[in-house]
Design a protein around this motif. Structure first.
Motif, PDB file in Angstrom:
ATOM      1  N   ALA A 109       0.807  -1.214   0.000  1.00 44.25           N
ATOM      2  CA  ALA A 109       0.000   0.000   0.000  1.00 44.25           C
ATOM      3  C   ALA A 109       0.844   1.269   0.000  1.00 44.25           C
ATOM      4  CB  ALA A 109      -0.935   0.010   1.215  1.00 44.25           C
ATOM      5  N   ASP A 110       2.107   1.169  -0.466  1.00 42.88           N
ATOM      6  CA  ASP A 110       2.976   2.340  -0.453  1.00 42.88           C
ATOM      7  C   ASP A 110       3.561   2.643  -1.830  1.00 42.88           C
ATOM      8  OD1 ASP A 110       4.664   0.166  -0.643  1.00 42.88           O
ATOM      9  OD2 ASP A 110       6.004   0.795   0.980  1.00 42.88           O
ATOM     10  N   PHE A 111       2.812   2.323  -2.886  1.00 44.24           N
ATOM     11  CA  PHE A 111       3.265   2.681  -4.229  1.00 44.24           C
ATOM     12  C   PHE A 111       3.235   4.194  -4.377  1.00 44.24           C
ATOM     13  CE2 PHE A 111       1.717  -1.680  -4.836  1.00 44.24           C
ATOM     14  CZ  PHE A 111       2.769  -2.240  -5.547  1.00 44.24           C
ATOM     15  N   THR A 112       4.329   4.770  -4.857  1.00 46.23           N
ATOM     16  CA  THR A 112       4.407   6.217  -5.046  1.00 46.23           C
ATOM     17  C   THR A 112       4.521   6.541  -6.528  1.00 46.23           C
ATOM     18  OG1 THR A 112       6.796   6.109  -4.615  1.00 46.23           O
ATOM     19  CG2 THR A 112       5.360   6.690  -2.760  1.00 46.23           C
ATOM     20  N   ASP A 113       5.748   6.565  -7.052  1.00 46.61           N
ATOM     21  CA  ASP A 113       5.956   6.817  -8.482  1.00 46.61           C
ATOM     22  C   ASP A 113       6.124   5.483  -9.197  1.00 46.61           C
ATOM     23  OD1 ASP A 113       5.974   9.382  -7.572  1.00 46.61           O
ATOM     24  OD2 ASP A 113       7.801   9.974  -8.623  1.00 46.61           O
ATOM     25  N   ARG A 133      -2.625   4.588  -6.147  1.00 40.70           N
ATOM     26  CA  ARG A 133      -2.391   5.430  -4.972  1.00 40.70           C
ATOM     27  C   ARG A 133      -3.660   5.513  -4.128  1.00 40.70           C
ATOM     28  NH1 ARG A 133       0.946  10.573  -7.598  1.00 40.70           N
ATOM     29  NH2 ARG A 133       2.988   9.555  -7.793  1.00 40.70           N
ATOM     30  N   ALA A 134      -4.389   4.413  -4.076  1.00 44.92           N
ATOM     31  CA  ALA A 134      -5.682   4.388  -3.404  1.00 44.92           C
ATOM     32  C   ALA A 134      -5.514   4.200  -1.898  1.00 44.92           C
ATOM     33  CB  ALA A 134      -6.548   3.283  -3.981  1.00 44.92           C
ATOM     34  N   PHE A 229      -2.318   1.948  -2.647  1.00 40.73           N
ATOM     35  CA  PHE A 229      -2.336   0.625  -3.280  1.00 40.73           C
ATOM     36  C   PHE A 229      -3.013   0.686  -4.636  1.00 40.73           C
ATOM     37  CE2 PHE A 229      -5.887   0.828  -0.163  1.00 40.73           C
ATOM     38  CZ  PHE A 229      -6.984   0.686  -1.005  1.00 40.73           C
ATOM     39  N   PHE A 230      -2.896  -0.405  -5.395  1.00 43.67           N
ATOM     40  CA  PHE A 230      -3.655  -0.578  -6.628  1.00 43.67           C
ATOM     41  C   PHE A 230      -4.916  -1.384  -6.304  1.00 43.67           C
ATOM     42  CE2 PHE A 230       0.701  -0.152  -8.305  1.00 43.67           C
ATOM     43  CZ  PHE A 230       0.496   0.877  -9.207  1.00 43.67           C
ATOM     44  N   GLY A 231      -6.010  -1.064  -6.970  1.00 49.04           N
ATOM     45  CA  GLY A 231      -7.252  -1.794  -6.782  1.00 49.04           C
ATOM     46  C   GLY A 231      -7.962  -2.015  -8.110  1.00 49.04           C
TER      47      GLY A 231
END
Length: 254
Positions: A109-113, A133-134, A229-231
């Motif tokens: 849950a920590d995706f940035t660039d 980035r949800a 995160f991605f969803g």
């Protein structure tokens, strides 16, 4: 999203100096949708929108798969009760009638660039998309509410054709609709009955999207969604089945 106070001449000079390309011409074919959504709090008005004119990023190297083709390891469903399963190496999302929107979310849950890409196809037409980035928060009846920016991937039953546009899921409507004359090619990029490739680039507060290699959105976040995160979404609907494969991400240094 805070509205820009630029006048048109100022915006033009700013865009030229920054290498940005301003849009601004509403497509008459989209007039109905403009009238329906133009009063939303976070909507991008035609004269404020920027165009994505970049080629799709190189997808050949440096990517990590987020889906192993065997099970849902690394993913967690949130929101409604629609279902996700693995079938013949594909990720299959199926709408459950009367369910609220459901998201299959990465446990990371920590995706940035990043540069994200996946292929999608509809077995049964419905609305879907990929959140990035949800974030989530407690919702009704113990379910989590998922919110943040989402790259829309629409089925083909509507005449809007906004796949690749950016929607503020549960946080304020469309951030980047595809209602400009300049979006004509982007609105025609998704192909019915075929696999469609969605690519998302997020670097700092600049987000761009592509459908099947065609440039779509150029959205500038106000800083509200720097990481998350991605969803994968199955929208609230009567029916619908969506397939995913080749779900990959290349993380970039912020």
């Amino acid at each position: 999203m805070t509205r820009s106070n630029f006048t048109m001449p100022t915006l033009f000079l700013f865009c030229c100096a920054s290498g940005l390309v301003a849009a601004g011409e509403l497509d008459p074919q989209q007039q109905e949708w403009y009238e329906r959504y133009s009063k939303q709090e976070n909507i991008s008005m035609p004269e404020e929108m920027l165009l994505n004119t970049d080629p799709e990023p190189d997808l050949s190297a440096g990517f990590t798969s987020l889906f192993n083709g065997t099970d849902l390891s690394g993913w967690t469903p949130k929101g409604g009760t629609s279902t996700f399963e693995v079938r013949d190496g594909l990720l299959v999302g199926t709408c459950v009638r009367d369910s609220s929107s459901t998201y299959l979310c990465t446990e990371q849950a920590d995706f940035t660039d990043f540069i994200f890409t996946c292929d999608m196809k509809w077995e049964v037409d419905c609305n879907s998309g990929v959140m990035f980035r949800a974030q989530s928060k407690p919702g009704k009846n113990g379910a989590e509410t998922v919110f943040g920016p989402q790259a829309e991937m629409e089925g083909f039953s509507k005449d809007r054709h906004w796949s690749g546009g950016i929607y503020g899921q549960s946080c304020g409507g469309y951030f980047y609709p595809l209602w400009l004359k300049e979006h004509k090619q982007a609105r025609a990029a998704a192909k019915e009955g075929e696999w469609n490739r969605l690519t998302i680039s997020a670097q700092g507060n600049v987000v761009k999207t592509w459908i099947n290699g065609v440039p779509v959105a150029h959205w500038i976040d106000d800083g509200s969604y720097p990481r998350g995160f991605f969803g994968l979404q199955i929208h609230k609907a009567v029916k619908g089945t969506v397939l995913w494969k080749n779900i990959c991400v290349k993380q970039l240094a912020p």
